[in-house]
Design a protein around this motif. Structure first.
Motif, PDB file in Angstrom:
ATOM      1  N   SER A  45      31.080  37.424  60.299  1.00  0.00           N
ATOM      2  CA  SER A  45      31.909  38.004  59.244  1.00  0.00           C
ATOM      3  C   SER A  45      31.381  39.373  58.830  1.00  0.00           C
ATOM      4  CB  SER A  45      31.975  37.052  58.047  1.00  0.00           C
ATOM      5  OG  SER A  45      32.911  37.502  57.110  1.00  0.00           O
ATOM      6  N   VAL A  46      30.068  39.533  58.770  1.00  0.00           N
ATOM      7  CA  VAL A  46      29.491  40.857  58.484  1.00  0.00           C
ATOM      8  C   VAL A  46      29.906  41.824  59.585  1.00  0.00           C
ATOM      9  CG1 VAL A  46      27.363  42.224  58.310  1.00  0.00           C
ATOM     10  CG2 VAL A  46      27.513  40.014  57.162  1.00  0.00           C
ATOM     11  N   GLN A  47      29.740  41.403  60.838  1.00  0.00           N
ATOM     12  CA  GLN A  47      30.082  42.264  61.966  1.00  0.00           C
ATOM     13  C   GLN A  47      31.545  42.696  61.903  1.00  0.00           C
ATOM     14  OE1 GLN A  47      28.820  39.340  64.809  1.00  0.00           O
ATOM     15  NE2 GLN A  47      26.904  40.413  65.259  1.00  0.00           N
ATOM     16  N   LYS A  48      32.406  41.793  61.463  1.00  0.00           N
ATOM     17  CA  LYS A  48      33.848  42.064  61.412  1.00  0.00           C
ATOM     18  C   LYS A  48      34.232  42.951  60.221  1.00  0.00           C
ATOM     19  CE  LYS A  48      38.226  39.582  61.093  1.00  0.00           C
ATOM     20  NZ  LYS A  48      38.855  38.267  60.992  1.00  0.00           N
ATOM     21  N   ASN A  49      33.590  42.766  59.077  1.00  0.00           N
ATOM     22  CA  ASN A  49      34.006  43.417  57.834  1.00  0.00           C
ATOM     23  C   ASN A  49      33.204  44.652  57.435  1.00  0.00           C
ATOM     24  OD1 ASN A  49      36.189  41.605  56.629  1.00  0.00           O
ATOM     25  ND2 ASN A  49      34.607  40.132  57.186  1.00  0.00           N
ATOM     26  N   CYS A  50      32.073  44.912  58.090  1.00  0.00           N
ATOM     27  CA  CYS A  50      31.173  45.970  57.622  1.00  0.00           C
ATOM     28  C   CYS A  50      31.734  47.376  57.778  1.00  0.00           C
ATOM     29  CB  CYS A  50      29.814  45.865  58.296  1.00  0.00           C
ATOM     30  SG  CYS A  50      29.839  46.287  60.052  1.00  0.00           S
ATOM     31  N   SER A  54      36.864  48.957  51.872  1.00  0.00           N
ATOM     32  CA  SER A  54      37.492  48.069  50.888  1.00  0.00           C
ATOM     33  C   SER A  54      36.790  46.723  50.763  1.00  0.00           C
ATOM     34  CB  SER A  54      38.963  47.840  51.247  1.00  0.00           C
ATOM     35  OG  SER A  54      39.068  47.217  52.512  1.00  0.00           O
ATOM     36  N   GLN A  55      35.906  46.394  51.707  1.00  0.00           N
ATOM     37  CA  GLN A  55      35.213  45.107  51.668  1.00  0.00           C
ATOM     38  C   GLN A  55      33.904  45.187  50.878  1.00  0.00           C
ATOM     39  OE1 GLN A  55      38.334  44.112  52.888  1.00  0.00           O
ATOM     40  NE2 GLN A  55      37.014  42.342  52.918  1.00  0.00           N
ATOM     41  N   PHE A  56      33.523  46.365  50.454  1.00  0.00           N
ATOM     42  CA  PHE A  56      32.298  46.566  49.670  1.00  0.00           C
ATOM     43  C   PHE A  56      32.654  46.719  48.194  1.00  0.00           C
ATOM     44  CE2 PHE A  56      31.081  47.980  53.886  1.00  0.00           C
ATOM     45  CZ  PHE A  56      29.806  47.472  54.027  1.00  0.00           C
ATOM     46  N   GLU A  57      31.808  46.185  47.348  1.00  0.00           N
ATOM     47  CA  GLU A  57      31.991  46.344  45.909  1.00  0.00           C
ATOM     48  C   GLU A  57      30.644  46.669  45.262  1.00  0.00           C
ATOM     49  OE1 GLU A  57      33.357  43.727  42.021  1.00  0.00           O
ATOM     50  OE2 GLU A  57      33.897  43.003  44.016  1.00  0.00           O
ATOM     51  N   CYS A  58      30.570  47.825  44.618  1.00  0.00           N
ATOM     52  CA  CYS A  58      29.363  48.199  43.870  1.00  0.00           C
ATOM     53  C   CYS A  58      29.392  47.512  42.513  1.00  0.00           C
ATOM     54  CB  CYS A  58      29.287  49.705  43.681  1.00  0.00           C
ATOM     55  SG  CYS A  58      28.833  50.583  45.166  1.00  0.00           S
ATOM     56  N   ALA A  72      34.317  39.100  52.515  1.00  0.00           N
ATOM     57  CA  ALA A  72      35.221  38.818  53.627  1.00  0.00           C
ATOM     58  C   ALA A  72      36.646  39.086  53.170  1.00  0.00           C
ATOM     59  CB  ALA A  72      35.058  37.365  54.071  1.00  0.00           C
ATOM     60  N   LYS A  73      37.578  39.016  54.086  1.00  0.00           N
ATOM     61  CA  LYS A  73      38.990  39.253  53.752  1.00  0.00           C
ATOM     62  C   LYS A  73      39.514  38.270  52.703  1.00  0.00           C
ATOM     63  CE  LYS A  73      40.141  42.499  56.828  1.00  0.00           C
ATOM     64  NZ  LYS A  73      39.045  43.400  56.786  1.00  0.00           N
ATOM     65  N   ASN A  74      38.920  37.062  52.646  1.00  0.00           N
ATOM     66  CA  ASN A  74      39.338  36.067  51.650  1.00  0.00           C
ATOM     67  C   ASN A  74      38.645  36.284  50.302  1.00  0.00           C
ATOM     68  OD1 ASN A  74      36.737  35.156  52.058  1.00  0.00           O
ATOM     69  ND2 ASN A  74      37.318  33.173  52.897  1.00  0.00           N
ATOM     70  N   HIS A  75      37.957  37.405  50.158  1.00  0.00           N
ATOM     71  CA  HIS A  75      37.258  37.825  48.927  1.00  0.00           C
ATOM     72  C   HIS A  75      35.990  37.036  48.642  1.00  0.00           C
ATOM     73  CE1 HIS A  75      40.670  40.387  48.206  1.00  0.00           C
ATOM     74  NE2 HIS A  75      41.469  39.345  48.300  1.00  0.00           N
ATOM     75  N   GLN A  76      35.539  36.210  49.582  1.00  0.00           N
ATOM     76  CA  GLN A  76      34.280  35.504  49.402  1.00  0.00           C
ATOM     77  C   GLN A  76      33.124  36.438  49.725  1.00  0.00           C
ATOM     78  OE1 GLN A  76      34.818  31.610  51.386  1.00  0.00           O
ATOM     79  NE2 GLN A  76      32.887  31.114  50.429  1.00  0.00           N
ATOM     80  N   VAL A  77      32.068  36.371  48.929  1.00  0.00           N
ATOM     81  CA  VAL A  77      30.896  37.216  49.152  1.00  0.00           C
ATOM     82  C   VAL A  77      30.157  36.728  50.395  1.00  0.00           C
ATOM     83  CG1 VAL A  77      28.668  37.947  48.233  1.00  0.00           C
ATOM     84  CG2 VAL A  77      30.654  37.837  46.723  1.00  0.00           C
ATOM     85  N   ILE A  78      29.910  37.646  51.317  1.00  0.00           N
ATOM     86  CA  ILE A  78      29.147  37.343  52.530  1.00  0.00           C
ATOM     87  C   ILE A  78      27.664  37.619  52.282  1.00  0.00           C
ATOM     88  CG2 ILE A  78      28.864  37.814  54.986  1.00  0.00           C
ATOM     89  CD1 ILE A  78      31.660  39.197  54.842  1.00  0.00           C
TER      90      ILE A  78
END
Length: 112
Positions: A45-50, A54-58, A72-78
């Motif tokens: 999931s990291v490899q896919k979303n990094c 938009s997948q990062f949140e400060c 992840a796309k489902n908004h779960q924290v990886i």
């Protein structure tokens, strides 16, 4: 030197991983997973979303330090970063995950 993932087993038997930059600095730590395969899915999931901003949140911690999460796309924290003194440090950490998170190198440290 490119970054890599370190797959580890906690004392309680759960699994987690760290993303480590080429300089040896840990840049992202995962949540705890009940199984090895779930942790491996987290790495995928990291490899896919990094690569997607938009997948990062400060965020800001209770003590005022900056950190980020990768979702992840489902908004779960990886995974979550370390704490940074500034938002600029946080932004640099995100760039490092974007650079190193695509690594296919996984060091299996579960036997240690």
């Amino acid at each position: 030197m490119a970054g890599h993932f370190e797959l580890k087993k906690a004392k309680n038997g759960e699994f987690f991983f760290n993303l480590v930059a080429g300089n040896g600095q840990g840049i992202l730590k995962s949540e705890m997973y009940s199984s090895r395969s779930a942790a491996e899915n987290g790495i995928a999931s990291v490899q896919k979303n990094c690569g997607e901003d938009s997948q990062f949140e400060c965020k800001e911690s209770n003590n005022g330090k900056a950190y980020f999460v990768l979702k992840a796309k489902n908004h779960q924290v990886i995974g979550q970063s370390q704490m940074y003194e500034s938002e600029a440090g946080c932004a640099n950490g995100i760039e490092s995950v974007k650079t190193n998170g695509c690594s296919e190198v996984i060091k299996d440290l579960t036997a240690e």
